[in-house]
Design a protein around this motif. Structure first.
Motif, mmCIF file in Angstrom:
data_model
loop_
_atom_site.group_PDB
_atom_site.id
_atom_site.type_symbol
_atom_site.label_atom_id
_atom_site.label_comp_id
_atom_site.label_asym_id
_atom_site.label_seq_id
_atom_site.Cartn_x
_atom_site.Cartn_y
_atom_site.Cartn_z
ATOM 1 N N ALA A 1 56.462 -5.122 -17.463
ATOM 2 C CA ALA A 1 55.658 -5.778 -18.497
ATOM 3 C C ALA A 1 54.233 -5.244 -18.481
ATOM 4 O O ALA A 1 53.625 -5.029 -19.545
ATOM 5 C CB ALA A 1 55.663 -7.291 -18.280
ATOM 6 N N ARG A 2 53.701 -5.004 -17.283
ATOM 7 C CA ARG A 2 52.348 -4.444 -17.195
ATOM 8 C C ARG A 2 52.303 -3.036 -17.778
ATOM 9 O O ARG A 2 51.339 -2.646 -18.432
ATOM 10 C CB ARG A 2 51.873 -4.449 -15.736
ATOM 11 N N GLU A 3 53.381 -2.251 -17.531
ATOM 12 C CA GLU A 3 53.445 -0.899 -18.087
ATOM 13 C C GLU A 3 53.460 -0.937 -19.626
ATOM 14 O O GLU A 3 52.914 -0.056 -20.295
ATOM 15 C CB GLU A 3 54.684 -0.168 -17.577
ATOM 16 N N GLU A 4 54.116 -1.983 -20.161
ATOM 17 C CA GLU A 4 54.196 -2.118 -21.621
ATOM 18 C C GLU A 4 52.949 -2.785 -22.193
ATOM 19 O O GLU A 4 52.807 -2.909 -23.420
ATOM 20 C CB GLU A 4 55.439 -2.917 -22.002
ATOM 21 N N GLY A 5 52.062 -3.245 -21.299
ATOM 22 C CA GLY A 5 50.826 -3.872 -21.765
ATOM 23 C C GLY A 5 51.035 -5.215 -22.413
ATOM 24 O O GLY A 5 50.243 -5.603 -23.287
ATOM 25 N N ARG A 6 52.068 -5.938 -22.034
ATOM 26 C CA ARG A 6 52.359 -7.233 -22.644
ATOM 27 C C ARG A 6 52.295 -8.346 -21.608
ATOM 28 O O ARG A 6 52.719 -8.161 -20.463
ATOM 29 C CB ARG A 6 53.761 -7.220 -23.272
ATOM 30 N N PRO A 7 51.793 -9.539 -21.989
ATOM 31 C CA PRO A 7 51.856 -10.690 -21.080
ATOM 32 C C PRO A 7 53.295 -11.187 -20.990
ATOM 33 O O PRO A 7 54.075 -11.067 -21.953
ATOM 34 C CB PRO A 7 50.947 -11.723 -21.752
ATOM 35 N N LEU A 8 53.658 -11.738 -19.859
ATOM 36 C CA LEU A 8 55.028 -12.209 -19.659
ATOM 37 C C LEU A 8 55.428 -13.273 -20.679
ATOM 38 O O LEU A 8 56.587 -13.340 -21.102
ATOM 39 C CB LEU A 8 55.179 -12.765 -18.235
ATOM 40 N N THR A 9 54.461 -14.085 -21.040
ATOM 41 C CA THR A 9 54.781 -15.190 -21.968
ATOM 42 C C THR A 9 55.117 -14.720 -23.366
ATOM 43 O O THR A 9 55.589 -15.505 -24.204
ATOM 44 C CB THR A 9 53.585 -16.165 -22.035
ATOM 45 N N SER A 10 54.899 -13.429 -23.646
ATOM 46 C CA SER A 10 55.155 -12.923 -25.003
ATOM 47 C C SER A 10 56.603 -12.517 -25.217
ATOM 48 O O SER A 10 57.008 -12.219 -26.342
ATOM 49 C CB SER A 10 54.243 -11.733 -25.305
ATOM 50 N N TYR A 11 57.409 -12.502 -24.173
ATOM 51 C CA TYR A 11 58.787 -12.025 -24.291
ATOM 52 C C TYR A 11 59.690 -13.140 -24.817
ATOM 53 O O TYR A 11 59.624 -14.290 -24.367
ATOM 54 C CB TYR A 11 59.304 -11.537 -22.936
ATOM 55 N N SER A 12 60.568 -12.757 -25.733
ATOM 56 C CA SER A 12 61.578 -13.701 -26.230
ATOM 57 C C SER A 12 62.749 -13.711 -25.265
ATOM 58 O O SER A 12 62.867 -12.864 -24.377
ATOM 59 C CB SER A 12 62.054 -13.265 -27.616
ATOM 60 N N THR A 13 63.654 -14.681 -25.464
ATOM 61 C CA THR A 13 64.821 -14.776 -24.583
ATOM 62 C C THR A 13 65.655 -13.502 -24.609
ATOM 63 O O THR A 13 66.031 -12.992 -23.540
ATOM 64 C CB THR A 13 65.676 -15.991 -24.964
ATOM 65 N N PRO A 14 65.979 -12.924 -25.776
ATOM 66 C CA PRO A 14 66.737 -11.666 -25.768
ATOM 67 C C PRO A 14 65.986 -10.535 -25.043
ATOM 68 O O PRO A 14 66.598 -9.712 -24.362
ATOM 69 C CB PRO A 14 66.918 -11.351 -27.259
ATOM 70 N N GLU A 15 64.651 -10.517 -25.178
ATOM 71 C CA GLU A 15 63.874 -9.476 -24.501
ATOM 72 C C GLU A 15 63.902 -9.674 -22.984
ATOM 73 O O GLU A 15 63.973 -8.715 -22.223
ATOM 74 C CB GLU A 15 62.433 -9.490 -25.012
#
Length: 507
Positions: A480-494
């Motif tokens: 997630a850090r490599e993708e530059g996204r916060p963990l809370t931004s991921y949907s269930t399928p993601e």
């Protein structure tokens, strides 16, 4: 003529080196031997007294055991060989055995001769001599009694196992190592002392003490002890004491530190406040950190964590000592006595064929111990004496292991699966929090039972599952850090895709 009433073995002390230090009685025995044409066996003729003796007593017949020093590759058997030869000779005729110094000071061979003579029924006599200690202490301006100096034979120290040295030597008091008679032995002594002293620790090699102009004191760092040819047959090594906080490889240092931490008024405020009750959580924490190091197979970490756990033992012992409850000595006494008592096949005359018999004996001895302590063992429950502070899964499996011995057990693995499914159905039907709590406990108990049937430690299985989950989730955090996204931004399928990706990477 040889006196038929003479002892089988007469052991004569030759003094530290000068013929002027030879006692009148020692000279009389040697003169009588010369007159009787009797050979005198010297441990070594590499000693300053020998040549003057030959001039003083021309008819003196001398043989030595110096050949054994050259032939021996094993320090541990050298003196044993000498003692055996002396006693073998004494089986046929009276023997005079001459040794440097005083026969009972720093003379391992003499102790072995005395012990062997007793077992063979041979009589012995000691003819005293001035020991090496007096002239050595004179050169060092040292009173060995005032400072409580240790005196160790170099050969004994050399063949000690490295892990035993710290138990034989206390580096916080002065040490005298006698008979460091050559460079090879000096090297072994240096390696042994390295277990307790820094390589740079200053030591003093005392040579030819008491022999006029030949005597000298050579100071050097410990690591240089075998990098020269200073050590000889008249050498004694003096090792000054290290400070109380410098002997980091000794239990005595830990005892001192814990006492110092809790000392009034200049100890540590936090440590002084601790009680048995306040320290409980740290015992538990340190125990699990030891287990974690074991599971990770990290030996450096294990050594550190065992030290942290040992600190808890010493802290509790110091709290108890200050309260006049018990001391660290009581802790040592209890465990040492228990281990000796419960291993009669090692420390006694009981014979066992396998590890199973050891366990049976252990349990029987424990039962006898409880009976001696007044416990009504006949009416004990098989579930008694399981510490309730133990992790619940471990308690469950321990209970199950014990009741099996009474016959209380499922007949097959299928029965266990059926019971587990039954408990899962019951938790599905549970509606209140209390019911759910109870039924979940039943499920976990049956999971522990399943582990026993599969010969799996349930606690270890759960710890392994926890480690696996931690590694996978931490890997997802990294992605997630490599993708530059916060963990809370991921949907269930993601999340599911990310989890599958990590599983594949770690497979």
């Amino acid at each position: 003529m040889t006196d038929k009433t003479a002892p089988a073995i007469t052991i004569v002390g030759l003094g530290p080196g000068s013929i002027h230090d030879l006692t009148l009685e020692a000279r009389r025995v040697l003169v009588q031997a010369a007159n009787d044409n009797q050979t005198v066996y010297f441990r070594t003729i590499i000693h300053p007294t020998v040549e003057p003796l030959k001039l003083d007593i021309p008819k003196l017949r001398i043989e030595s055991f110096d050949r054994l020093y050259d032939e021996s590759d094993d320090w541990s058997t050298l003196y044993q060989q000498i003692a055996t030869e002396v006693c073998d000779l004494a089986q046929g005729q009276p023997v005079i055995y001459a040794v440097p110094g005083h026969p009972l000071v720093g003379e391992t061979s003499v102790q072995l001769v005395l012990e062997m003579a007793r077992t063979r029924g041979l009589t012995t006599r000691i003819v005293s001599g001035l020991s090496f200690i007096e002239p050595v202490c004179n050169l060092l301006a040292l009173d060995p009694f005032e400072v409580g100096a240790q005196i160790v034979d170099a050969t004994n120290l050399a063949f000690s196992h490295r892990d035993e040295v710290a138990g034989k030597i206390v580096p916080t008091i002065p040490l005298m190592i006698v008979q460091v008679y050559n460079r090879r032995l000096a090297s072994e002594v240096k390696l042994a002392l390295g277990e307790c002293y820094p390589d740079e620790w200053p030591v003093k090699l005392v040579r030819a003490a008491g022999i006029g102009e030949e005597e000298s004191v050579i100071e050097m760092p410990l690591y240089e002890l075998d990098r020269n040819n200073f050590a000889n047959h008249l050498s004694t090594l003096y090792v000054p004491p290290v400070g109380e906080l410098a002997a980091l490889r000794l239990p005595e240092t830990l005892r001192y530190i814990t006492m110092r931490l809790r000392r009034e008024p200049d100890g540590c405020p936090w440590d002084r406040q601790q009680t048995h009750d306040s320290l409980k959580r740290y015992v538990i924490e340190e125990t699990y950190e030891v287990v974690e190091a074991l599971e990770e197979n990290d030996m450096d970490k294990l050594a550190e964590e065992l030290g942290d756990l040992l600190l808890q033992v010493y802290l509790h012992s110091e709290v108890a000592r200050q309260a006049d409850e018990f001391s660290i000595g009581d802790v040592y006494e209890h465990i040492n006595a228990k281990l000796i008592r419960r291993h009669p096949h090692v420390f006694g005359d009981v014979e066992v064929q396998n590890a199973g018999q050891v366990v049976q004996n252990w349990e029987e001895i424990k039962k006898q111990e409880r009976a001696s302590a007044g416990v009504d063992v006949k009416n004990e429950s098989v579930l008694d004496r399981v510490p309730q502070a133990t992790p619940a899964l471990m308690v469950a499996q321990e209970y199950q292991k014990r009741v099996v011995k009474t016959g209380f057990e499922f007949t097959s693995l299928q029965d266990v699966y059926a019971k587990l499914e039954e408990e899962l159905e019951e938790i599905k039907r549970a509606t209140s929090p209390d019911e759910q709590l109870e039924e979940l406990g039943d499920v976990l108990f049956m999971v522990a039972k399943l582990g026993r049937f599969l010969k799996i430690d349930a606690e270890e299985a759960l710890r392994q599952a926890n480690r696996k989950f931690r590694l996978r989730f931490q890997a997802m955090e990294s992605l997630a850090r490599e993708e530059g996204r916060p963990l809370t931004s991921y949907s269930t399928p993601e999340w599911e895709a990310l989890w599958a990706r990590v599983k594949e990477q770690q497979a």
